[in-house]
Design a protein around this motif. Structure first.
Motif, mmCIF file in Angstrom:
data_model
loop_
_atom_site.group_PDB
_atom_site.id
_atom_site.type_symbol
_atom_site.label_atom_id
_atom_site.label_comp_id
_atom_site.label_asym_id
_atom_site.label_seq_id
_atom_site.Cartn_x
_atom_site.Cartn_y
_atom_site.Cartn_z
ATOM 1 N N GLY A 75 38.356 60.834 13.855
ATOM 2 C CA GLY A 75 36.916 61.076 13.749
ATOM 3 C C GLY A 75 36.299 61.146 15.132
ATOM 4 O O GLY A 75 35.492 62.017 15.453
ATOM 5 N N VAL A 101 33.882 69.368 12.027
ATOM 6 C CA VAL A 101 34.126 67.956 11.720
ATOM 7 C C VAL A 101 35.140 67.812 10.596
ATOM 8 O O VAL A 101 36.071 67.011 10.680
ATOM 9 C CB VAL A 101 32.795 67.265 11.337
ATOM 10 C CG1 VAL A 101 33.031 65.807 11.019
ATOM 11 C CG2 VAL A 101 31.788 67.405 12.465
ATOM 12 N N SER A 160 33.249 60.117 12.593
ATOM 13 C CA SER A 160 32.745 61.439 12.981
ATOM 14 C C SER A 160 31.237 61.368 13.165
ATOM 15 O O SER A 160 30.687 61.902 14.124
ATOM 16 C CB SER A 160 33.033 62.481 11.914
ATOM 17 O OG SER A 160 34.393 62.567 11.674
ATOM 18 N N THR A 251 28.133 63.061 6.324
ATOM 19 C CA THR A 251 28.752 63.780 7.443
ATOM 20 C C THR A 251 28.363 65.244 7.420
ATOM 21 O O THR A 251 28.030 65.836 8.447
ATOM 22 C CB THR A 251 30.298 63.684 7.347
ATOM 23 O OG1 THR A 251 30.659 62.320 7.244
ATOM 24 C CG2 THR A 251 30.958 64.284 8.570
#
Lengths: 261, 330
Positions: A75, A101, A160, A251
């Motif tokens: 991450g 990501v 992340s 995310t």
């Protein structure tokens, strides 16, 4: 999500080209098994929830910890892309920002599955090592894989998000160092709840590492589950699923809103 | 002429107070090489960052290839190529793999991508090295690879941000050749930022001088230099008598003696002065042994508009260059 497949394959090529990272990723968990397993070889089996030896008891914890560590570092990997330049290229390409990501999240999940397979094999060939005394069904392996994958998704998403928002390398590594010990030791990864101090136990209950460790442990020790064991495993996996799903959505939103360069 | 990029009061303010780019209104023409000359910190990279949709403007608007940079950023990114200041290729992949990776970000078929990658590799003579990992490349090779990575999608507009920063003089001139060459072969508008005077002079059709987030002037390099009206003619005469005779031609100019029988004169435009000078010298039989014409460089232009010399900046930024060199050599 254009970009996801090419970027994921980039991550996998890099992994395949740097076998050192695979090996170093395996050394630590292997030490957990070998050193802890032999050092605590005389651990009173009464605490081991029916496991024939300590290695069989901790393997669920070791697999969970391996998953957490690999996931956290991948991450955080986005800071290297930022520092070394490739991120700038991706940000000016017509791809969804989230694919940058998610390529890291997915590739790390694949890597973790390979690591898990190797560690299980290693634990089985050790003297007084991992034993499936009550068998290991397809369902059991599905539980094991699901737990490890969900845990990987949770921690790679979480880190992340941190790496998207925090651009200073020092800060991120500070956070990594801060959380890794509590994550392991304030959980049921290595030690049975029965021998824990009460306050640790009451926190460890809510640690996702505990959910995953316990779910894997239950299927490894028991093979075929009783109704109440099945209910527990189901509940742990449900918690993991809810947490993983929320973090993945978060995310997605945060990376689409803008990865800082 | 048709504009391919237009901006209106485009502004970027960092952390509430630093105006990196201050209300820029520019028009960039289709097919030209548009240079932005300015010292480090002038706002060039931020300006490019906004046009390439990487940086969100604080206010103002801009269109690139007719598309709004905020509302249609994904479409803008499909039609542009970017070569950022930093190295962006992945060292663990080969040159070919890097190009292939980027080509997969665009809607081009594998065949088309391969054909294009071959063409580009040939153009910068990296064909032989395309299956080596980038970490084994020299600094110049890496920069060449960076250049063609920005061209994989056959962009209408190519952004080159300090394309030769940190390269030695020979490699830099080689890069210029490649840039000229690609311009000849491909139908592409080039936006080039640099703080190297010679680079802008050698490559740009038009140049904007930028300082403190503002564009101070925009014109062709030769118009800018001619507008300085300070060419210097240095003449060495055959004898003191020739000098005395020749000097009369420059009765209205600022002049000084520099060396034996040598005169240095400032004239507004040497191109216009020279024919008259030659006629005068031949009709009066003035003998000369040497004549040198010195035209202003863009540095004089920069000095005129900012009060500072860009050459000093070049020296001052040695540390930054060293850092980049370090990375190139790694």
């Amino acid at each position: 999500m254009s970009g996801l497949i090419p970027l994921t394959s980039r991550e996998l090529i890099r992994w395949y080209r740097n076998p050192v990272s695979l090996i170093t990723g395996l050394i630590q968990p292997f030490f957990w098994i070998a050193l802890f397993g032999s050092a605590l070889g005389r651990f009173p089996t009464i605490f081991l929830q029916g496991a024939p030896n300590y290695i069989t008891y901790i393997i669920g914890g070791v697999l969970s910890i391996t998953s957490v560590f690999t996931a956290m570092f991948s991450g955080v990997n986005i800071i290297f892309d930022r520092r070394l330049g490739p991120l700038g290229r991706y940000l000016s390409s017509p791809i969804r920002r989230s694919s940058i990501v998610f390529s890291k999240i997915f590739s790390s999940t694949l890597r973790i599955l390979v690591q898990v397979a190797i560690l299980i094999f290693a634990a089985m060939i050790l003297p007084n090592g991992l034993r499936f005394e009550n068998g290991f069904s397809l369902f059991d392996s599905a539980v094991l894989i699901t737990a490890v994958v969900l845990l990987a998704l949770i921690f790679s998403s979480l880190f992340s998000i941190i790496a998207i928002r925090v651009t200073r390398m020092e800060t991120i590594f500070g956070i990594l160092n801060l959380v890794n010990l509590p994550l392991i030791f304030v959980s049921y990864a290595m030690f049975p709840p029965g021998i824990m101090a009460g306050w640790i136990n009451s926190i460890a209950k809510y640690n996702p590492v505990s959910w995953s460790s316990e779910a894997i442990r239950t299927v490894i020790i028991n093979g075929t589950l009783t109704g109440s064991q099945l209910a527990n495993v189901g509940l742990w996996l449900l918690y993991l699923t809810i947490l993983a799903a929320s973090l993945i959505i978060l995310t997605y939103v945060i990376s689409e809103r803008g990865i800082r360069d | 002429m048709e504009s391919i990029i237009t901006t209106e009061n485009l502004t970027k303010i960092y952390r509430g107070s630093i105006k990196a780019v201050d209300s820029l209104t520019v028009q960039i023409r289709k097919g030209e090489v548009y240079g932005i000359l300015g010292p480090n910190g002038a706002g060039k990279t931020t300006f490019i960052g906004m046009l390439t949709t990487r940086v969100t403007p604080t206010s103002g608007r801009a269109t690139v290839a007719g598309l709004d940079i905020l509302k249609e950023s994904l479409k803008v990114r499909k039609r542009i190529g970017v070569v950022p200041q930093d190295l962006t290729t992945d060292e663990d992949l080969t040159g070919y793999e890097n190009l292939k990776l980027v080509s997969r970000f665009y809607d081009i078929t594998a065949n088309e991508a391969n054909r294009r990658i071959d063409q580009l590799l040939n153009m910068v003579q990296l064909q032989k090295h395309s299956h080596r990992r980038v970490k084994t490349y020299s600094g110049g090779m890496r920069k060449r690879l960076e250049l063609i990575v920005g061209l994989v999608n056959d962009p209408e507009i190519l952004f080159l941000d300090e394309p030769t920063l940190g390269l030695d003089v020979n490699t830099r001139m080689q890069m210029w050749e490649y840039i000229r060459d690609l311009r000849k072969r491909l139908d592409v508008t080039i936006i080039l930022t640099s703080h190297y005077l010679e680079e802008i002079d050698a490559l740009a059709d038009r140049v904007s001088i930028m300082d403190n987030g503002k564009i101070l002037v925009t014109d062709t390099p030769s118009n800018l230099k001619n507008s300085m009206k300070e060419d210097y003619i240095t003449i060495t005469f055959a004898s003191p008598d020739d000098l005395k005779l020749g000097e009369k031609f420059f009765s209205n100019n600022e002049k000084r003696f520099s060396g034996i029988n040598t005169l240095r004169v400032k004239v507004p435009n040497s191109d216009e002065t020279m024919p008259d000078l030659i006629n005068y010298f031949s009709s009066h039989s003035v003998k000369i042994t040497r004549i040198t014409i010195q035209k202003p460089t863009l540095d004089e232009v920069f000095l005129e508009y900012t009060g500072r010399s860009l050459r000093d900046e070049e020296r001052g930024d040695a540390r930054k260059s060293m850092f980049t060199i370090g990375r190139l050599r790694r």
